[in-house]
Design a protein around this motif. Structure first.
Motif, PDB file in Angstrom:
ATOM      1  N   LEU A   1      11.139 -16.326 -11.318  1.00 55.57           N
ATOM      2  CA  LEU A   1      11.459 -15.642 -10.063  1.00 55.57           C
ATOM      3  C   LEU A   1      12.975 -15.692  -9.893  1.00 55.57           C
ATOM      4  O   LEU A   1      13.569 -16.777  -9.869  1.00 55.57           O
ATOM      5  CB  LEU A   1      10.760 -16.327  -8.890  1.00 55.57           C
ATOM      6  CG  LEU A   1      11.096 -15.805  -7.487  1.00 55.57           C
ATOM      7  CD1 LEU A   1      10.754 -14.329  -7.356  1.00 55.57           C
ATOM      8  CD2 LEU A   1      10.373 -16.640  -6.429  1.00 55.57           C
TER       9      LEU A   1
ATOM     10  N   ARG B   1       6.560 -17.690 -16.151  1.00 52.70           N
ATOM     11  CA  ARG B   1       6.910 -16.797 -15.061  1.00 52.70           C
ATOM     12  C   ARG B   1       8.234 -17.233 -14.436  1.00 52.70           C
ATOM     13  O   ARG B   1       8.427 -18.409 -14.135  1.00 52.70           O
ATOM     14  CB  ARG B   1       5.802 -16.784 -13.999  1.00 52.70           C
ATOM     15  CG  ARG B   1       4.493 -16.196 -14.502  1.00 52.70           C
ATOM     16  CD  ARG B   1       3.399 -16.293 -13.459  1.00 52.70           C
ATOM     17  NE  ARG B   1       3.084 -17.684 -13.120  1.00 52.70           N
ATOM     18  CZ  ARG B   1       2.295 -18.466 -13.848  1.00 52.70           C
ATOM     19  NH1 ARG B   1       1.751 -18.015 -14.968  1.00 52.70           N
ATOM     20  NH2 ARG B   1       2.047 -19.711 -13.480  1.00 52.70           N
TER      21      ARG B   1
ATOM     22  N   LEU C   1       6.652 -14.440  -2.362  1.00 51.92           N
ATOM     23  CA  LEU C   1       6.423 -14.107  -3.760  1.00 51.92           C
ATOM     24  C   LEU C   1       6.190 -15.359  -4.598  1.00 51.92           C
ATOM     25  O   LEU C   1       5.366 -15.357  -5.523  1.00 51.92           O
ATOM     26  CB  LEU C   1       7.610 -13.310  -4.309  1.00 51.92           C
ATOM     27  CG  LEU C   1       7.419 -12.631  -5.664  1.00 51.92           C
ATOM     28  CD1 LEU C   1       6.189 -11.737  -5.666  1.00 51.92           C
ATOM     29  CD2 LEU C   1       8.664 -11.828  -6.035  1.00 51.92           C
TER      30      LEU C   1
ATOM     31  N   ASN D   1       9.049  -6.299 -10.443  1.00 58.60           N
ATOM     32  CA  ASN D   1       8.491  -7.022 -11.579  1.00 58.60           C
ATOM     33  C   ASN D   1       9.029  -6.380 -12.828  1.00 58.60           C
ATOM     34  O   ASN D   1       9.041  -5.159 -12.946  1.00 58.60           O
ATOM     35  CB  ASN D   1       6.957  -6.948 -11.549  1.00 58.60           C
ATOM     36  CG  ASN D   1       6.328  -7.597 -12.782  1.00 58.60           C
ATOM     37  OD1 ASN D   1       6.145  -6.941 -13.787  1.00 58.60           O
ATOM     38  ND2 ASN D   1       6.001  -8.860 -12.657  1.00 58.60           N
TER      39      ASN D   1
ATOM     40  N   THR E   1       3.863  -8.700 -19.039  1.00 58.84           N
ATOM     41  CA  THR E   1       2.947  -9.206 -18.031  1.00 58.84           C
ATOM     42  C   THR E   1       1.728  -9.852 -18.655  1.00 58.84           C
ATOM     43  O   THR E   1       0.768 -10.154 -17.962  1.00 58.84           O
ATOM     44  CB  THR E   1       2.486  -8.065 -17.112  1.00 58.84           C
ATOM     45  OG1 THR E   1       1.874  -7.037 -17.895  1.00 58.84           O
ATOM     46  CG2 THR E   1       3.663  -7.486 -16.348  1.00 58.84           C
TER      47      THR E   1
ATOM     48  N   HIS F   1       9.930 -11.732 -11.988  1.00 56.85           N
ATOM     49  CA  HIS F   1       9.802 -11.145 -10.662  1.00 56.85           C
ATOM     50  C   HIS F   1      11.150 -11.302  -9.960  1.00 56.85           C
ATOM     51  O   HIS F   1      11.814 -12.335 -10.110  1.00 56.85           O
ATOM     52  CB  HIS F   1       8.718 -11.846  -9.854  1.00 56.85           C
ATOM     53  CG  HIS F   1       7.374 -11.803 -10.515  1.00 56.85           C
ATOM     54  ND1 HIS F   1       6.405 -10.896 -10.168  1.00 56.85           N
ATOM     55  CD2 HIS F   1       6.858 -12.560 -11.523  1.00 56.85           C
ATOM     56  CE1 HIS F   1       5.334 -11.087 -10.924  1.00 56.85           C
ATOM     57  NE2 HIS F   1       5.577 -12.087 -11.750  1.00 56.85           N
TER      58      HIS F   1
END
Length: 243
Positions: A16, A14, A51, A3, A7, A40
């Motif tokens: 990934l 978000r 995830l 990560n 946050t 992430h």
């Protein structure tokens, strides 16, 4: 798994990043972190799906050539539970890869090597589009459904039915259909459709429209030779059949 970046839940952005090239993963993560994404990272397929379920990303940057599950299969499975935007990355620049990637639900496609700044610009353009239908607690403007024969398009709930049967579209397919149906009978060029759906910062090839329209037609049961809904205007673009 890793990560990086802010946050603060208030950001509500978000990302990934899924790639087995660790330097590239770190580079992309750093660029997105600078843009205030909660980032992430993961380097293999099974972990990517776990995830994604956990963090519910807004955007997934997904490499095709992963060990174990490849990017196509990850995207296919991701689409069973997530409406995140997906940008696929590949070291191969072939039309077949592009078609396969988009057919399993990717929204965009970039060939390595690529500019991280261009990647961020594409992500920002995509995120300006609505992500999902509003929850039941939200106040939204009610828009009457658009009806074209057996086809019913509900813009408020972002649902589509043909002969009262629900049709599952990707976000991009729905946005294209919504754009075309906003002006029945009017011819819309590929560039107009790109700017309406992807935004005027789109950097890619106009042919991406043709791929998505092909998927949309198949899902609607529309014959391009004798179309009920979406008509090709050769050399220009497409139009929604009026009536």
């Amino acid at each position: 798994m890793d990560n990086a970046g802010p946050t603060d839940a208030a950001l509500n952005l978000r990302a990934l990043v899924v790639d087995d090239e660790l330097p590239l993963t770190k580079l992309v993560a750093n660029y997105l972190s600078r843009e205030s994404f909660e980032v992430h990272t993961v380097n293999e397929g099974a972990g990517a799906l776990m995830l994604a379920r956990e963090v519910d990303p807004d955007i997934v940057v997904l490499d095709v050539g992963l060990p174990g599950l490849d990017g196509f299969e990850i995207c296919r499975q991701l689409r069973t539970f997530s409406d995140a935007y997906v940008i696929m990355l590949t070291a191969r620049d072939t039309e077949v890869d592009t078609v396969v990637g988009l057919s399993v639900g990717a929204d965009d496609y970039m060939t390595k090597p690529f500019s991280p700044r261009e990647l961020v610009a594409r992500i920002r353009a995509m995120l300006r589009r609505p992500r999902r239908a509003p929850s039941s607690g939200q106040q939204v403007e009610q828009t009457p459904p658009r009806v074209f024969g057996a086809l019913r398009i509900d813009l408020t709930s972002r649902e589509v039915h043909v002969d009262a049967i629900p049709i599952t579209l990707t976000r991009t397919e729905f946005d294209l259909l919504a754009t075309l149906s906003s002006r029945p009978g009017a011819v819309m060029s590929r560039r107009q459709l790109l700017e309406s759906v992807w935004g005027d910062s789109w950097f890619g090839n106009d042919n991406i429209i043709d791929v998505h329209i092909g998927h949309l037609r198949r899902k609607l049961g529309d014959n391009p030779v004798q179309p009920r809904y979406v008509n090709t205007v050769r050399g220009i673009g497409y139009r929604m059949v009026n009536g």
